[in-house]
Design an enzyme around this catalytic site. Structure first.
Site, PDB file in Angstrom:
ATOM      1  CE  LYS A 234     -23.436 -14.547 -10.194  1.00 38.17           C
ATOM      2  NZ  LYS A 234     -24.313 -14.825 -11.339  1.00 38.17           N
ATOM      3  CG  HIS A 235     -14.608 -19.176  -9.193  1.00 38.00           C
ATOM      4  ND1 HIS A 235     -14.021 -19.939 -10.181  1.00 38.00           N
ATOM      5  CD2 HIS A 235     -13.714 -19.134  -8.177  1.00 38.00           C
ATOM      6  CE1 HIS A 235     -12.826 -20.334  -9.781  1.00 38.00           C
ATOM      7  NE2 HIS A 235     -12.607 -19.862  -8.567  1.00 38.00           N
ATOM      8  N   PRO A 236     -14.679 -17.595 -12.266  1.00 37.65           N
ATOM      9  CG  PRO A 236     -12.398 -17.374 -12.710  1.00 37.65           C
ATOM     10  CD  PRO A 236     -13.429 -17.046 -11.682  1.00 37.65           C
ATOM     11  CG  PHE A 241     -17.214 -20.245  -6.174  1.00 31.56           C
ATOM     12  CD1 PHE A 241     -16.806 -21.429  -5.578  1.00 31.56           C
ATOM     13  CD2 PHE A 241     -16.557 -19.076  -5.847  1.00 31.56           C
ATOM     14  CE1 PHE A 241     -15.753 -21.454  -4.679  1.00 31.56           C
ATOM     15  CE2 PHE A 241     -15.517 -19.082  -4.949  1.00 31.56           C
ATOM     16  CZ  PHE A 241     -15.101 -20.273  -4.356  1.00 31.56           C
ATOM     17  NE  ARG A 286     -18.325 -19.260 -14.100  1.00 33.38           N
ATOM     18  CZ  ARG A 286     -19.103 -18.412 -14.786  1.00 33.38           C
ATOM     19  NH1 ARG A 286     -20.240 -18.840 -15.338  1.00 33.38           N
ATOM     20  NH2 ARG A 286     -18.755 -17.152 -14.928  1.00 33.38           N
TER      21      ARG A 286
END
Length: 391
Positions: A234-236, A241, A286
């Protein structure tokens, strides 16, 4: 105004000669890119050959890894520890535009082939030094392989599952990053020579290259004071994403703004998510990614990967199935972009090697020679040098 000539049919680096003292991966990767673009690359090897000649996988006694990153070059055997070998190397350097080496700092000086000596004698020479940590700094003399650089750069610390241990990336990215930046540095210095008439010493460190190749980590470490952590696939910073499961495998999706998220929410049958205050911004999405993931996984659980990807792609959402390396190289996109070329080898026959990825108008692709047998061009090159007709 300069106009492109689509009919020239020449490669951009034709007429450029490179004397390549490098071995293993970073330096040879750099000079393979140059050879692909038409440079004459003379690979200087010790009597035992480049170490990569002895690293598998093998076929009929030939290292396929060596074949991959030494395509299109010539091989000359010189013992640089001998006065005769070092003298021949100096004479060859005088006939070249670029010298590249990836010994530890100081080793080429002991052969009488260091940058200070050669650049003073040959002011037009572009001399590229590739090393683990560069020519300066407290770590300059430390030995370095790709995994060492990955460990010290922070890449391994950021790679892996959120609750798992650090992991090495799946390929030798420190070496590849170093090779690319070495080629970049060489070309910039070569361009500058056309204006100044003088070459330069280019000092390239694998460590510097890999640290510079992580802009998201750099932003967080330098500008926010954060400690980047592992986030798995996963995107930070953004969501959704990353990678999510479907019925028969996994797919990736990349949503980076509110408009696209609204479209995504509709595509997965949950349009109300676009109005949920928990998902009102990229930052909030996020922060609340686990809850968002439940909606995504519930929608995808009864569908196969291809159906998921098709539905998202039809809606204009960036999405893809996870491919193996073999699937990527076999894909129609790779074929259309001509990322590989067929070469002929005297004992291996015809096989496929990579090609540098940049397309230049009017320049042909493919048609490369296989990597040379050890010392295959020694007699020819030394004879041409003796007769003064190497150019």
């Amino acid at each position: 105004m300069f106009k492109h000539d689509e009919t020239t049919g020449h490669r951009p680096l034709e007429g450029v000669r490179v004397l390549d003292f490098s071995r293993v991966l970073a330096g040879p990767y750099c000079t393979a890119l140059m050879a692909d673009l038409g440079a004459e690359v003379i690979k200087v090897e010790p009597p035992s050959g480049d170490d990569y000649r002895h690293i598998g996988p093998f076929q009929d006694g030939e290292s396929l890894l060596f074949q991959s990153v030494n395509r299109g070059k010539k091989s000359i055997v010189l013992d640089l520890k001998s006065a005769e070998g070092a003298a021949a190397a100096r004479a060859l350097a005088a006939e070249c535009d670029i010298v590249i080496e990836n010994f530890r700092p100081g080793v080429m000086d002991r052969f009488g082939l260091g940058p200070d000596e050669l650049c003073a004698a040959l002011p037009q020479l572009v001399y590229v030094s590739v090393s683990g940590f560069g020519q300066t700094g407290p770590n300059r003399s430390l030995p370095a392989y790709d995994i060492i650089i990955q460990a010290m750069s922070g890449l391994m610390d950021m790679t892996g599952a959120e609750d798992g241990p650090p992991m090495m990336a799946g390929d030798a990215f420190a070496d590849v990053a170093g090779g690319m930046f070495a080629a970049f540095g060489a070309m910039v210095a070569l361009f500058d020579r056309t204006r100044s008439g003088r070459g330069r010493h280019v000092d390239l460190a694998l460590y510097d290259s890999l640290v510079s190749m992580m802009p998201v980590g750099a932003c967080r470490a330098l500008m926010t004071g954060e400690m980047p952590k592992r986030t798995g696939s996963k995107h930070p910073l953004s969501a959704p994403f990353g990678t999510y499961p479907a019925k028969d495998g996994s797919f990736t999706v990349a949503v980076l703004n509110d408009r696209l998220f609204a479209t995504f929410a509709t595509a997965i049958g949950a349009p109300d998510l676009a109005h949920d205050p928990h998902f009102a911004s990229d930052t909030l999405r996020r922060q609340n990614e686990p809850a968002l993931a439940q909606h995504i996984e519930s929608w995808a659980a009864t569908q196969d990967v291809q159906s998921v990807v098709t539905a998202l792609s039809d809606a204009g959402i960036p999405a893809a199935a996870l491919c193996s390396v073999r699937q990527a190289w076999d894909s129609p996109q790779v074929q259309a972009r001509e990322l590989a070329t067929t070469v002929a080898h005297p004992s291996l026959g015809e096989f496929t090697v990579p090609e540098q990825p940049v397309h230049f108008s009017g320049a042909p692709r493919g048609g490369r020679q296989a990597a040379p047998e050890l010392g295959a061009h020694t007699t020819e090159i030394l004879q041409r040098l003796k007769e003064g007709n190497i150019r």
